[in-house]
Scaffold this active site. Structure first.
Site, PDB file in Angstrom:
ATOM      1  N   ASN A  93       0.814  -1.218   0.000  1.00 27.15           N
ATOM      2  CA  ASN A  93       0.000   0.000   0.000  1.00 27.15           C
ATOM      3  C   ASN A  93       0.847   1.268   0.000  1.00 27.15           C
ATOM      4  OD1 ASN A  93      -2.530   1.655   0.705  1.00 27.15           O
ATOM      5  ND2 ASN A  93      -1.190   2.049   2.456  1.00 27.15           N
ATOM      6  N   SER A 146      -3.072   2.403  -9.021  1.00 26.08           N
ATOM      7  CA  SER A 146      -3.801   3.668  -9.204  1.00 26.08           C
ATOM      8  C   SER A 146      -4.362   3.690 -10.617  1.00 26.08           C
ATOM      9  CB  SER A 146      -2.844   4.848  -9.011  1.00 26.08           C
ATOM     10  OG  SER A 146      -3.448   6.038  -9.454  1.00 26.08           O
ATOM     11  N   TYR A 159       5.124   9.842 -10.293  1.00 29.19           N
ATOM     12  CA  TYR A 159       4.106   8.953  -9.704  1.00 29.19           C
ATOM     13  C   TYR A 159       3.406   8.143 -10.795  1.00 29.19           C
ATOM     14  CZ  TYR A 159      -0.118   7.635  -7.071  1.00 29.19           C
ATOM     15  OH  TYR A 159      -1.153   6.937  -6.468  1.00 29.19           O
ATOM     16  N   LYS A 163       3.488   4.094 -11.188  1.00 29.63           N
ATOM     17  CA  LYS A 163       2.311   3.222 -11.097  1.00 29.63           C
ATOM     18  C   LYS A 163       2.161   2.390 -12.376  1.00 29.63           C
ATOM     19  CE  LYS A 163       0.843   4.141  -6.914  1.00 29.63           C
ATOM     20  NZ  LYS A 163       0.698   3.130  -5.867  1.00 29.63           N
ATOM     21  N   ILE A 192      -9.150   8.851  -3.468  1.00 28.85           N
ATOM     22  CA  ILE A 192      -9.670   8.283  -2.214  1.00 28.85           C
ATOM     23  C   ILE A 192      -9.845   9.431  -1.212  1.00 28.85           C
ATOM     24  CG2 ILE A 192      -9.280   6.577  -0.382  1.00 28.85           C
ATOM     25  CD1 ILE A 192      -7.107   5.328  -2.249  1.00 28.85           C
TER      26      ILE A 192
HETATM   27  N1  NAP Z   1      -5.131   8.895  -2.020  1.00 26.14           N
HETATM   28  C1  NAP Z   1      -5.582   8.738  -3.250  1.00 26.14           C
HETATM   29  O1  NAP Z   1      -6.412   9.521  -3.736  1.00 26.14           O
HETATM   30  C2  NAP Z   1      -5.073   7.579  -4.091  1.00 26.14           C
HETATM   31  C3  NAP Z   1      -5.544   7.426  -5.411  1.00 26.14           C
HETATM   32  C4  NAP Z   1      -5.111   6.344  -6.161  1.00 26.14           C
HETATM   33  C5  NAP Z   1      -4.207   5.438  -5.637  1.00 26.14           C
HETATM   34  N2  NAP Z   1      -3.753   5.625  -4.361  1.00 26.14           N
HETATM   35  C6  NAP Z   1      -2.801   4.648  -3.830  1.00 26.14           C
HETATM   36  O2  NAP Z   1      -3.341   4.093  -2.656  1.00 26.14           O
HETATM   37  C7  NAP Z   1      -2.303   3.836  -1.717  1.00 26.14           C
HETATM   38  C8  NAP Z   1      -2.612   4.533  -0.393  1.00 26.14           C
HETATM   39  O3  NAP Z   1      -2.824   5.887  -0.661  1.00 26.14           O
HETATM   40  P1  NAP Z   1      -2.979   6.931   0.548  1.00 26.14           P
HETATM   41  O4  NAP Z   1      -3.335   8.229  -0.074  1.00 26.14           O
HETATM   42  O5  NAP Z   1      -3.812   6.349   1.613  1.00 26.14           O
HETATM   43  O6  NAP Z   1      -1.474   6.979   1.011  1.00 26.14           O
HETATM   44  P2  NAP Z   1      -0.732   8.106   1.915  1.00 26.14           P
HETATM   45  O7  NAP Z   1      -1.683   8.815   2.776  1.00 26.14           O
HETATM   46  O8  NAP Z   1       0.101   8.908   0.975  1.00 26.14           O
HETATM   47  O9  NAP Z   1       0.154   7.149   2.794  1.00 26.14           O
HETATM   48  C9  NAP Z   1       1.175   6.452   2.181  1.00 26.14           C
HETATM   49  C10 NAP Z   1       1.868   5.575   3.154  1.00 26.14           C
HETATM   50  O10 NAP Z   1       3.079   5.246   2.484  1.00 26.14           O
HETATM   51  C11 NAP Z   1       4.143   5.466   3.383  1.00 26.14           C
HETATM   52  N3  NAP Z   1       5.305   5.937   2.632  1.00 26.14           N
HETATM   53  C12 NAP Z   1       5.401   7.053   1.883  1.00 26.14           C
HETATM   54  N4  NAP Z   1       6.644   7.188   1.407  1.00 26.14           N
HETATM   55  C13 NAP Z   1       7.336   6.112   1.877  1.00 26.14           C
HETATM   56  C14 NAP Z   1       8.667   5.695   1.767  1.00 26.14           C
HETATM   57  N5  NAP Z   1       9.544   6.404   1.076  1.00 26.14           N
HETATM   58  N6  NAP Z   1       9.041   4.561   2.398  1.00 26.14           N
HETATM   59  C15 NAP Z   1       8.173   3.836   3.123  1.00 26.14           C
HETATM   60  N7  NAP Z   1       6.889   4.184   3.275  1.00 26.14           N
HETATM   61  C16 NAP Z   1       6.483   5.318   2.660  1.00 26.14           C
HETATM   62  C17 NAP Z   1       3.680   6.556   4.326  1.00 26.14           C
HETATM   63  O11 NAP Z   1       4.413   6.422   5.510  1.00 26.14           O
HETATM   64  P3  NAP Z   1       4.276   7.484   6.732  1.00 26.14           P
HETATM   65  O12 NAP Z   1       3.024   7.074   7.457  1.00 26.14           O
HETATM   66  O13 NAP Z   1       5.504   7.269   7.503  1.00 26.14           O
HETATM   67  O14 NAP Z   1       4.157   8.841   6.106  1.00 26.14           O
HETATM   68  C18 NAP Z   1       2.211   6.240   4.456  1.00 26.14           C
HETATM   69  O15 NAP Z   1       2.013   5.328   5.508  1.00 26.14           O
HETATM   70  C19 NAP Z   1      -1.009   4.318  -2.365  1.00 26.14           C
HETATM   71  O16 NAP Z   1      -0.359   3.241  -2.987  1.00 26.14           O
HETATM   72  C20 NAP Z   1      -1.491   5.300  -3.398  1.00 26.14           C
HETATM   73  O17 NAP Z   1      -0.598   5.409  -4.485  1.00 26.14           O
HETATM   74  C21 NAP Z   1      -4.158   6.665  -3.571  1.00 26.14           C
END
Ligand code: NAP
Length: 260
Positions: A93, A146, A159, A163, A192
């Site tokens: 994730n 994504s 990004y 992906k 999301i």
């Molecule tokens: N949010 C959206 O709208 C969206 C849309 C499409 C796809 N996605 C995908 O869904 C997944 C979750 O999204 P999200 O928005 O919930 O994620 P998020 O809030 O950005 O959280 C990402 C997590 O990844 C960890 N992380 C970031 N950089 C890292 C690194 N260099 N090394 C290790 N860990 C790292 C962060 O750790 P910390 O807790 O330490 O910061 C956090 O726990 C991701 O794969 C994202 O690409 C999200």
């Protein structure tokens, strides 16, 4: 005993994924980058699910020189082995969102940090998890990818490229690991409702993701349900992509609601 490992699971979508597996009685291992955040998340999880075992690791993808910190992955899996646990469900994730980057404003090393985290680090995590799954009869690996792997969005070159690469990685792994009964799939969310959504109501009210056939974007639990499908209900499915974006990417033009 079923054991799930979810990366990047102290905040946002990762929390919903952890809670889904916890509610199904799994032992849940999770990561975040900072030890304090990991400890706080563990406390919250244990309060909510007192009968479930949670183990948290502070894991950062990269060393200061930008290369993948494989040593930290080795240490984590050795520690899991020493506890007598085997991860049968891996959910990738965590992601570097590459936010705030522009094509002309950022360097090759900025680009590589995102690629290294979202593709190379995940490759290493899969390798260390899958060698154990291979020896214990199989498992499930799910990438949180994504819909930007299909359609680009502005100012997110690294990004979007990561992906796309991650989706290719998923397919190649599905092919190579099928003979070990290791299934590899991807969930492709659109936008999301994370804490970024809550903090930027004006922006998110007007983004095209709102103009989806279903009229809304996903919450973390929608993504967690899709992960659960792959992990627990999809015995004969590997190399598959499950899009969770309200139908956004199937349309040629977005449906723009008429102003009242
Ligand atoms: N949010 C959206 O709208 C969206 C849309 C499409 C796809 N996605 C995908 O869904 C997944 C979750 O999204 P999200 O928005 O919930 O994620 P998020 O809030 O950005 O959280 C990402 C997590 O990844 C960890 N992380 C970031 N950089 C890292 C690194 N260099 N090394 C290790 N860990 C790292 C962060 O750790 P910390 O807790 O330490 O910061 C956090 O726990 C991701 O794969 C994202 O690409 C999200």
């Amino acid at each position: 005993m079923r054991v799930a490992l979810v990366t990047g699971a102290c905040i946002n979508t990762g929390v919903d994924i952890v809670e889904k597996f916890a509610s199904e009685g799994y032992t849940v291992i999770f990561t975040g980058r900072r030890l304090r955040a990991v400890e706080e998340a563990k406390r919250r999880y244990e309060e909510k699910f007192p009968d479930v075992t949670f183990i948290g690791y502070a894991l950062d993808s990269l060393l200061p020189d930008g290369t993948v910190d494989e040593g930290a992955i080795v240490d984590m899996f050795s520690n899991i082995d020493a506890r007598g646990l085997t991860v049968d469900t891996l959910v990738l994730n965590a992601a570097d969102q590459g936010l705030g980057m522009t094509f002309f404003g950022n360097s090759l090393s900025d680009f590589m940090n995102v690629i290294n985290t979202n593709v190379a680090w995940n490759f290493a995590l899969v390798q260390h998890a899958a060698m154990r799954m291979r020896d214990t009869g199989g498992g499930s690996i799910t990438f949180i990818n994504s819909n930007t792997a299909y359609r680009a969005i502005p100012d997110r070159v690294a990004y979007v490229a990561s992906k796309g690469g991650q989706l290719g990685l998923m397919r190649a792994l599905a092919l190579d690991l099928g003979k070990y009964n290791i299934r590899v799939n991807a969930v492709l969310p659109g936008m999301i409702k994370t804490d970024r959504w809550v903090k930027n109501p004006d922006f998110y009210k007007t983004v095209p993701s709102r103009y989806t056939p279903l009229g809304d974007v996903a919450v973390g639990a929608d993504v967690a349900d899709a992960v659960w499908y792959f992990a627990a209900c999809a015995r004969n499915t590997t190399g598959a992509e499950l899009v969770v974006d309200g139908g956004n990417t199937v349309q040629l033009y977005p449906i723009i609601p008429k102003e009242n």
